[in-house]
Structures are given as structure tokens and as C-alpha cells.
Design a protein around this motif. Structure first.
Motif, mmCIF file in Angstrom:
data_model
loop_
_atom_site.group_PDB
_atom_site.id
_atom_site.type_symbol
_atom_site.label_atom_id
_atom_site.label_comp_id
_atom_site.label_asym_id
_atom_site.label_seq_id
_atom_site.Cartn_x
_atom_site.Cartn_y
_atom_site.Cartn_z
ATOM 1 N N GLU A 54 37.724 23.313 -28.366
ATOM 2 C CA GLU A 54 37.396 22.317 -27.340
ATOM 3 C C GLU A 54 37.554 22.911 -25.941
ATOM 4 O O GLU A 54 36.742 22.652 -25.044
ATOM 5 C CB GLU A 54 38.297 21.097 -27.485
ATOM 6 C CG GLU A 54 37.909 20.170 -28.622
ATOM 7 C CD GLU A 54 38.740 18.904 -28.626
ATOM 8 O OE1 GLU A 54 38.177 17.826 -28.359
ATOM 9 O OE2 GLU A 54 39.962 19.003 -28.881
ATOM 10 N N LEU A 55 38.608 23.700 -25.740
ATOM 11 C CA LEU A 55 38.823 24.347 -24.450
ATOM 12 C C LEU A 55 37.658 25.282 -24.121
ATOM 13 O O LEU A 55 37.148 25.281 -22.987
ATOM 14 C CB LEU A 55 40.137 25.131 -24.460
ATOM 15 C CG LEU A 55 40.419 25.982 -23.223
ATOM 16 C CD1 LEU A 55 40.493 25.120 -21.967
ATOM 17 C CD2 LEU A 55 41.714 26.775 -23.411
ATOM 18 N N GLU B 165 34.658 25.046 -25.148
ATOM 19 C CA GLU B 165 33.517 24.192 -24.812
ATOM 20 C C GLU B 165 33.634 23.671 -23.385
ATOM 21 O O GLU B 165 32.673 23.693 -22.617
ATOM 22 C CB GLU B 165 33.426 23.024 -25.787
ATOM 23 C CG GLU B 165 32.955 23.398 -27.174
ATOM 24 C CD GLU B 165 32.681 22.166 -28.018
ATOM 25 O OE1 GLU B 165 31.493 21.798 -28.141
ATOM 26 O OE2 GLU B 165 33.640 21.565 -28.519
ATOM 27 N N ASN B 166 34.825 23.183 -23.026
ATOM 28 C CA ASN B 166 35.027 22.610 -21.697
ATOM 29 C C ASN B 166 34.850 23.646 -20.595
ATOM 30 O O ASN B 166 34.418 23.319 -19.483
ATOM 31 C CB ASN B 166 36.417 21.977 -21.599
ATOM 32 C CG ASN B 166 36.569 20.750 -22.470
ATOM 33 O OD1 ASN B 166 35.581 20.090 -22.792
ATOM 34 N ND2 ASN B 166 37.792 20.433 -22.870
#
Length: 262
Positions: free
Chosen positions: A195-196, A198-199
């Protein structure tokens, strides 16, 4: 733990685990990594065969794992799958979360170098292998150097989330800058770190692959559910493999970024 006779004959190192309850099995960080370092540097063919040869060094690591002590590296079975992915998708920048002793970093660096031998931009190919434990990372760095891959592979010490942010802030990893992400550190951190990425925009490249190890054993159910339900990934699938040494089935979860609407 119990093993078939044929398995013990092939991997005598597993004899140390006989009759040890699974919850009491220690698989790493107990001194075996330093023993591996000495094993490699005491190898009779160190200068004649190992030095400068990723293939020979990986074979020696596999020999140690089979005969001396189990290693939590990916081993030759899953290594073949990973090399096949690299040959098919031809990444230039690969990030690995969890270097351990450098087995996969050497494998990836060698495979990426092999497919970029005639590329005028060969200097742009890079493997960043992130490892939390500085002692284990130093062993990985040593083996990467011995393999002659220090110009391609960089072992980076630090917590995965902090290190990803730092590499991004330093513009060493930019938006869409990762072609392949290999997740192989602490299973509970898989979802958080993807997720990191992606962010931070690091996975914003169509065709980017995210490959996660050990999604069956020890297991990463939250991560697996996340990538399989994530609309950004056009396709996500599992590939069975064996944990070597030992006939213990595991799975690689492979996810590919689909069409990106810009």
C-alpha cells in the motif's frame, strides 16, 4: 517435525528438526548465517569457481542448506520461477523487501544483467534489496560483492517503510520507478508496504509485477485478499513451489498492474 526417508537422504540438514515440535523450530538468526559465510569462504573452489560467479555461489548456498543447515532463502525451485518472470517481463528496476543473506538479490541481479547485456542504458538497471537486520545485511553485501554484482545490486539497511520513503524522497525511486517488487520479509507487513508503494506512486507502471513469497506458509491472508480484490491489479495468481530443503509446498502470489488511467 517428521520427514520422509527420501527427503532426509536428499537434505540431511533436516535431521536436526526431527521430533522438534513445529512451534519450537528456529529457522534463522541463530548463527547459521555466519556459519554460511565461513562455509563459502572456506570452500575449496572459492577462487577457481565461486568468485565472480552468481550461479556457483547460489549452488554453494543450496549445498549448505541441504547438508549443513536450513536457510530461509527462496531456494532453487522458486528461483527458477522468478528467473522465468524476469526473462519474460524484462524489468530494469527491481525492489526486494527482505534481503536475508542475499540469495535472491544475487539471483535477480544476475538475471537482470543477463537480459540487458546489449542495452546502451545498462547502467540504469538496479536491484534494491532492503534488509532490517544490519548483521544479516552485511553478510548479503559480502556475497553480492563476491558474485561481482555490486554495480547492480545494492543492499539497503533499515525498516522497509522508512527505507522506501527515504529512497523516494532522494528520488532514487520515482513515480512508476519499480518494474518488479518482491515481497519476502515479515508477512504481517506485506499489505502495509505494498500500500505504501502504491501511495508513493512507485507501482504506477502498467505491467509492473508484485510478487510475494510465503503467502501459504507461514501465510499472508490479509495481503492475499488485498491484492486479489485490488482493481489496480489486472491479474493476480498463485504459483506453487517447494521450500528447499524439504518437500514443503508453498506459493508465490504474483500480481500485475493493469491499465492505468492517467
Amino acid at each position: 517435525m517428521q520427514f520422509e526417508k527420501s527427503t532426509l537422504e536428499k537434505y540431511p540438514s533436516l535431521g536436526k528438526l526431527l521430533d522438534v515440535p513445529p512451534e519450537n523450530v528456529v529457522e534463522s538468526h541463530d548463527g547459521r548465517e555466519i556459519t554460511l559465510l565461513r562455509y563459502i569462504y572456506n570452500h575449496p573452489n572459492l577462487d577457481s569457481e565461486l568468485r565472480g560467479s552468481p550461479k556457483a555461489i547460489l549452488a554453494a548456498m543450496d549445498e549448505f542448506a541441504a547438508k549443513e543447515d536450513f536457510l530461509i532463502s527462496i531456494g532453487p525451485d522458486k528461483a527458477a520461477t522468478m528467473v522465468g518472470l524476469i526473462q519474460k517481463h524484462r524489468p530494469k528496476v527491481l525492489v526486494e523487501l527482505g534481503a536475508y543473506v542475499g540469495y535472491s538479490a544475487i539471483l535477480f541481479g544476475s538475471a537482470i544483467r543477463d537480459i540487458n547485456t546489449e542495452d546502451a542504458e545498462e547502467r540504469s538497471i538496479r536491484v534494491y534489496s532492503i534488509e532490517l537486520d544490519p548483521l544479516i545485511a552485511s553478510i548479503a553485501m559480502n556475497f553480492v560483492s563476491l558474485a561481482g554484482l555490486s554495480d547492480i545490486v545494492e543492499v539497503v539497511v533499515g525498516p522497509s517503510d522508512h527505507t522506501l520513503r527515504r529512497l523516494h524522497s532522494q528520488k532514487r525511486l520515482v513515480s512508476g520507478g519499480i518494474d518488479m517488487l518482491f515481497v519476502d520479509h515479515v508477512e504481517d507487513l506485506y499489505k502495509r508496504d505494498v500500500e505504501l508503494c502504491e501511495n508513493l506512486g512507485l507501482l504506477d507502471k502498467e505491467g509492473c509485477l508484485v510478487v510475494a513469497d510465503n503467502v501459504v506458509r507461514p501465510g499472508a491472508p490479509m495481503y492475499r485478499e488485498y491484492v486479489r480484490s485490488n482493481s489496480r491489479f489486472g491479474h493476480s495468481w498463485g504459483v506453487s513451489g517447494l521450500i528447499i530443503p524439504g518437500d514443503i509446498e508453498d506459493e508465490l502470489e504474483i500480481s500485475q498492474v493493469g491499465h492505468l488511467d492517467k
